[in-house]
Scaffold this active site. Structure first.
Site, PDB file in Angstrom:
ATOM      1  CG  HIS A  23      54.940  46.208   4.103  1.00  0.00           C
ATOM      2  ND1 HIS A  23      54.259  45.454   3.187  1.00  0.00           N
ATOM      3  CD2 HIS A  23      54.239  47.358   4.240  1.00  0.00           C
ATOM      4  CE1 HIS A  23      53.197  46.126   2.760  1.00  0.00           C
ATOM      5  NE2 HIS A  23      53.160  47.273   3.391  1.00  0.00           N
ATOM      6  CG  LEU A 111      41.308  49.916  11.829  1.00  0.00           C
ATOM      7  CD1 LEU A 111      40.149  50.552  12.595  1.00  0.00           C
ATOM      8  CD2 LEU A 111      42.640  50.278  12.477  1.00  0.00           C
ATOM      9  CB  SER A 112      43.030  43.378  10.648  1.00  0.00           C
ATOM     10  OG  SER A 112      44.325  43.446  10.208  1.00  0.00           O
ATOM     11  CG  ASP A 161      46.583  41.728   9.153  1.00  0.00           C
ATOM     12  OD1 ASP A 161      47.450  42.449   9.675  1.00  0.00           O
ATOM     13  OD2 ASP A 161      46.273  41.807   7.949  1.00  0.00           O
TER      14      ASP A 161
HETATM   15  C1  GLA Z   1      48.627  43.777   5.732  1.00  0.00           C
HETATM   16  C2  GLA Z   1      48.872  42.273   5.709  1.00  0.00           C
HETATM   17  C3  GLA Z   1      49.828  41.842   6.819  1.00  0.00           C
HETATM   18  C4  GLA Z   1      51.093  42.703   6.827  1.00  0.00           C
HETATM   19  C5  GLA Z   1      50.734  44.186   6.743  1.00  0.00           C
HETATM   20  C6  GLA Z   1      51.958  45.058   6.569  1.00  0.00           C
HETATM   21  O1  GLA Z   1      47.934  44.145   6.891  1.00  0.00           O
HETATM   22  O2  GLA Z   1      47.645  41.583   5.862  1.00  0.00           O
HETATM   23  O3  GLA Z   1      50.138  40.480   6.676  1.00  0.00           O
HETATM   24  O4  GLA Z   1      51.980  42.318   5.819  1.00  0.00           O
HETATM   25  O5  GLA Z   1      49.854  44.464   5.665  1.00  0.00           O
HETATM   26  O6  GLA Z   1      52.725  45.049   7.724  1.00  0.00           O
END
Ligand code: GLA
Length: 348
Positions: A23, A111-112, A161
């Site tokens: 964050h 995990l994006s 991400d």
């Molecule tokens: C998600 C968002 C990122 C980032 C994280 C927290 O993964 O996609 O942009 O803000 O939360 O670190």
């Protein structure tokens, strides 16, 4: 000169794990993610018509739309439609394509998978339209993919991400400074230590609204402090904010410090110190930023009970995975998967 167009393209984009720095991205702060080996693969084949036919292999679902169609869709379809729309808006018109989406990255596990999908779609569609690799540099690509998420999906996420997926390197974490977008590779030599992820089992069903709310709280804190971002705020000033803004901002400031301390610990080969910083990050995300949940707490507790030197939630919170660091000889619990810092997105 019109670009010469291949009849097919294949792109792979990895998921990511954030070692520390949560964050902070949308607060012009610091983070230390790495790309993992698992990711999303997009195979694109040119079609003669001005349309996209897409197939998500794991769900066995289809979508079909005209290239100029801007109607909304949900789920994975929003990402495909959003990527086509953002490429067109950037003047990088895609061509008609049949798209096959596959890969080995679990969806919604923190995990994006979203960023891996946007990035692999973007690279495959750019290549199929004959645009040279580099037509869009990695930062511009990350921004375009983030717009897919912001506008098409409504999650006001930062660039963490996408940059991790695009810029990953084997055995390396990326220290990203979101005030300049400078990326400093930091060797992540584990020397027998292991990093594992454990899925909390909770999907981020409410993550979008809660995430957007945290982001608004940070914006409000900056307005009250009269600073452009929390990067310019001092801890003394932050302490004068009303609650919960003071705690939110305190997390961001302390997390930036922990990223710097983690980079120093990695450079010194002090992985035990990295574990302690992970624990401190998690406590701050739970207490100050309030983005943990009972199932994330249970997953962290399982890792610590198994002997992890450090454990923390990764990503936005409200579900997803937790990350654990284990010393040589320590045995991660059943269900934990080892993750290794790996190469970033590329064409195959
Ligand atoms: C998600 C968002 C990122 C980032 C994280 C927290 O993964 O996609 O942009 O803000 O939360 O670190």
């Amino acid at each position: 000169m019109p670009p010469s167009r291949p009849s097919r393209s294949v792109a792979f984009a990895p998921g990511r794990v954030n070692l520390i720095g949560e964050h902070t991205d949308y607060n012009r702060g610091l983070a230390l993610p790495f790309a993992i080996a698992e990711g999303v693969t997009v195979r694109a084949e040119a079609l003669s018509g001005e349309r996209i036919e897409a197939h998500a292999r794991d769900l066995d679902e289809h979508d079909e739309f005209a290239l100029g169609d801007r109607s909304a869709a949900a789920g994975w379809r929003a990402f495909v439609r959003g990527t086509v729309a953002e490429l067109s808006a950037a003047g990088l018109e895609p061509v008609g394509a049949r798209i096959e989406i596959g890969g080995d990255l679990p969806r919604g596990a923190g995990l994006s998978s979203s960023a891996a999908l946007e990035v692999s779609l973007c690279l495959a569609l750019l290549a199929l339209a004959g645009h040279a690799e580099g037509a869009l540099d990695r930062i511009a690509t990350a921004r375009l993919c983030a717009r897919v998420e912001n506008r098409g999906v409504g999650a006001h996420t930062g660039l963490l991400d996408q940059l991790a997926s695009l810029c990953g390197e084997a055995q390396t974490a990326l220290c990203i400074d979101f005030s300049t977008l400078a990326i400093e590779p930091v060797p992540l030599r584990l020397e027998g230590w292991r990093l594992v992820v454990l899925d909390s089992g909770e999907r981020h069903a409410h993550a979008v609204s809660a995430y957007n709310q945290r982001r608004l709280e940070c914006t409000r804190a900056c307005e009250l402090l009269g600073v452009p971002s929390l990067r310019e705020a001092s801890s003394e000033a932050v302490a004068t904010l009303p609650e919960p803004l003071a705690r939110r901002a305190r997390h961001v400031l302390s997390e930036n410090e922990r990223v710097l301390a983690t980079v120093a610990a990695l450079r010194a080969g002090d992985l035990a110190a990295v574990g302690a910083l992970m624990n401190a990050s998690h406590a701050s995300l739970r207490e100050d930023y309030a983005v943990s949940t009972p199932s994330l707490e249970a997953a962290v507790a399982r890792l610590l009970a198994a002997g992890a030197a450090g454990a923390r939630m990764v990503g936005g919170g409200f579900g997803g995975s937790v990350l654990g660091l284990f010393a040589p000889g320590a045995r991660p619990p059943d269900g934990a998967r080892e993750v290794r810092p790996s190469a970033g997105a590329h064409l195959l």
